[in-house]
Design an enzyme around this catalytic site. Structure first.
Site, short mmCIF file in Angstrom:
data_model
loop_
_atom_site.label_atom_id
_atom_site.label_comp_id
_atom_site.label_asym_id
_atom_site.label_seq_id
_atom_site.Cartn_x
_atom_site.Cartn_y
_atom_site.Cartn_z
N SER A 1 0.79 -1.23 0.00
CA SER A 1 0.00 0.00 0.00
C SER A 1 0.82 1.29 0.00
CB SER A 1 -0.95 -0.01 1.20
OG SER A 1 -0.22 -0.11 2.39
N HIS B 1 -5.88 -4.32 -0.70
CA HIS B 1 -5.88 -3.21 -1.66
C HIS B 1 -6.09 -3.68 -3.10
CE1 HIS B 1 -4.91 0.40 0.68
NE2 HIS B 1 -4.24 -0.42 1.47
N LYS C 1 -12.42 -1.45 2.10
CA LYS C 1 -11.74 -0.56 1.15
C LYS C 1 -12.63 -0.42 -0.09
CE LYS C 1 -7.30 -0.89 3.30
NZ LYS C 1 -6.43 -1.92 3.83
C1 LIG Z 1 -6.15 -2.26 5.21
C2 LIG Z 1 -5.54 -3.57 5.34
C3 LIG Z 1 -6.00 -4.47 6.31
C4 LIG Z 1 -7.04 -4.09 7.31
O1 LIG Z 1 -8.33 -4.17 6.77
P1 LIG Z 1 -9.54 -3.58 7.60
O2 LIG Z 1 -10.74 -4.17 6.96
O3 LIG Z 1 -9.48 -2.10 7.48
O4 LIG Z 1 -9.36 -4.04 9.00
C5 LIG Z 1 -5.43 -5.73 6.35
N1 LIG Z 1 -4.45 -6.09 5.50
C6 LIG Z 1 -3.99 -5.24 4.56
C7 LIG Z 1 -2.92 -5.71 3.63
C8 LIG Z 1 -4.51 -3.96 4.46
O5 LIG Z 1 -4.04 -3.11 3.53
#
Ligand SMILES: *Cc1c(COP(=O)(O)O)cnc(C)c1O
Length: 396
Positions: A186, A214, A244
């Site tokens: 990310s 992502h 997301k």
């Molecule tokens: C954002 C993210 C998470 C967390 O996800 P949430 O649903 O916001 O708890 C987990 N793993 C990765 C790779 C992320 O980018």
């Protein structure tokens, strides 16, 4: 009486953070997290959300959520294994499995929770986990929780992965060995080298685990990085988030039937934390249906991302080597990066700075997250602000 030791610890450490300029103050939004947001009465073009497809404010998802509240209420009332599983949860899980082209799926309360749940449900102190050095914090914590030996490999370095896997195997110390990676990283927007990872894993007998938070909704026509590489039946664990691109909240693991069966009886956040609310589940179902029917939002996201990237490049900014809509604008020096982001804010663009220790020293960047909901006019306005501030700072 409160603890004196605690109070001393807190004050000392808070002051240290504040002294180093690392203390993060949170600015609340006054309204939805859409392409334009309001903070302190100031209207800003929003380039910092993970709401890739604009679904967080989509009227079809809102309707589905409201309808579910009418039927089921606002809370699930129990954990999944007592009586907090509604027909809605099962419908969501079936839809997710379809979407990911796997046999089955299990939903959790967040993506973070998926990693708390899934890794320790199968790995223990007799096992080893090979983990990319840039993996997300929730993967790191999930690995720790499992008590397995964690062996990090250099970021996307396949030689290092292979060597460390071979070393772990020949040591004879481990029962199971897993390789675990983000699908999309990310901070730079680069993709995991999944075809090579899968080849190494198959050759050496490793379990494969991809957290595609992502990538889902973004790559592979929306189905994610694994589908993008045509590897849907060759990855053991596919993790995704509903928070997301899906625009709601929650997470899921998709994989073979036996894996999901096991997680439903052994993963602790599933057993000991109340299930997703009816509104979250109904809205997520609606989102998955929409993505299954049409790639329109996905196309719009990429169009906006390509447009923003081309614009920033043309202005002379260093936008790194992203392969996804995540668009870093690399400034370098930490203080300069933060000042740059502040000036963008003053000029009406919300794009957060990301600096050491989140990224390596000297690679401070302002990270831009374009979405399908941005109009071309908004992107043009943002680019005009970038040009103005970039010239002011002598960066372009
Ligand atoms: C954002 C993210 C998470 C967390 O996800 P949430 O649903 O916001 O708890 C987990 N793993 C990765 C790779 C992320 O980018």
């Amino acid at each position: 009486m409160t603890s004196k030791a605690l109070q001393e610890f807190l004050i000392e450490n808070l002051n240290e953070l504040k002294g180093k300029g690392l203390y993060n103050t949170i600015e609340p939004l006054e309204g939805a997290n859409g392409p334009v947001i309001t903070i302190n009465g100031k209207v800003l073009i929003n380039l910092s959300s993970n709401n890739y497809l604009g679904l967080a404010t989509d009227s079809r998802l809102k309707e589905a959520a409201i309808k579910a509240i009418g039927t089921y209420g606002v809370g699930a009332g129990a954990v999944r294994t007592i009586n907090g599983t509604f027909d809605l949860h099962l419908e969501l899980e079936e839809k997710l499995a379809d979407f990911k082209q796997t046999e089955a799926a299990i939903a959790y309360q967040s993506g973070f929770n998926c990693n708390m749940a899934a890794i320790s449900a199968v790995m223990d102190q007799q096992d080893a986990i090979l983990s990319d050095e840039l993996n997300h914090a929730s993967i790191i914590d999930g690995c720790r929780l499992s008590k397995a030996k964690v062996i990090t490999f250099a970021h996307s370095n396949m030689q290092d992965l292979r060597a460390k896997a071979q070393q772990a195997i020949s040591s004879g110390k481990y029962k199971k060995i897993m390789v675990i990676t983000d699908g999309v990283f990310s901070m730079d927007g680069d993709l995991a080298r999944l075809p090579e990872i899968v080849n190494i894993a198959e050759e050496l007998g490793l379990i494969t685990y991809v957290d595609d938070a992502h990538g889902s909704g973004v790559l592979g026509d929306g189905a994610g990085t694994v589908k993008h590489f045509g590897l849907s039946d060759r990855i053991d664990f596919q993790i995704g988030t509903l928070s997301k691109a899906i625009g709601v909240v929650g997470g899921y693991v998709a994989g073979k039937r036996e894996l999901i069966e096991w997680l439903k009886v052994r993963s602790r956040p599933f057993l000991f934390s109340t299930s997703l609310t009816p509104a979250d589940v109904a809205a997520s179902i609606r989102a998955i249906e929409l993505l299954g029917k049409s790639t329109e939002l996905n196309k719009q996201l990429w169009e906006n991302a390509d447009y923003l990237k081309a614009g920033l490049s043309k202005l002379g900014f260093n936008i790194g080597a992203s392969e996804t809509p995540i668009t870093p604008c690399i400034i370098g020096n930490e203080t300069l990066t933060q000042a740059f982001s502040r000036r963008l804010y003053e000029e009406g663009v919300y794009a957060k700075s990301i600096v050491f220790p989140t990224v390596p020293k000297g690679t401070g960047r302002v990270r831009n997250m374009p979405t399908a909901a941005h109009t071309k006019k908004m992107v043009d306005e943002a680019l005009a602000v970038y040009e103005k501030v970039g010239k002011e700072f002598g960066i372009i």
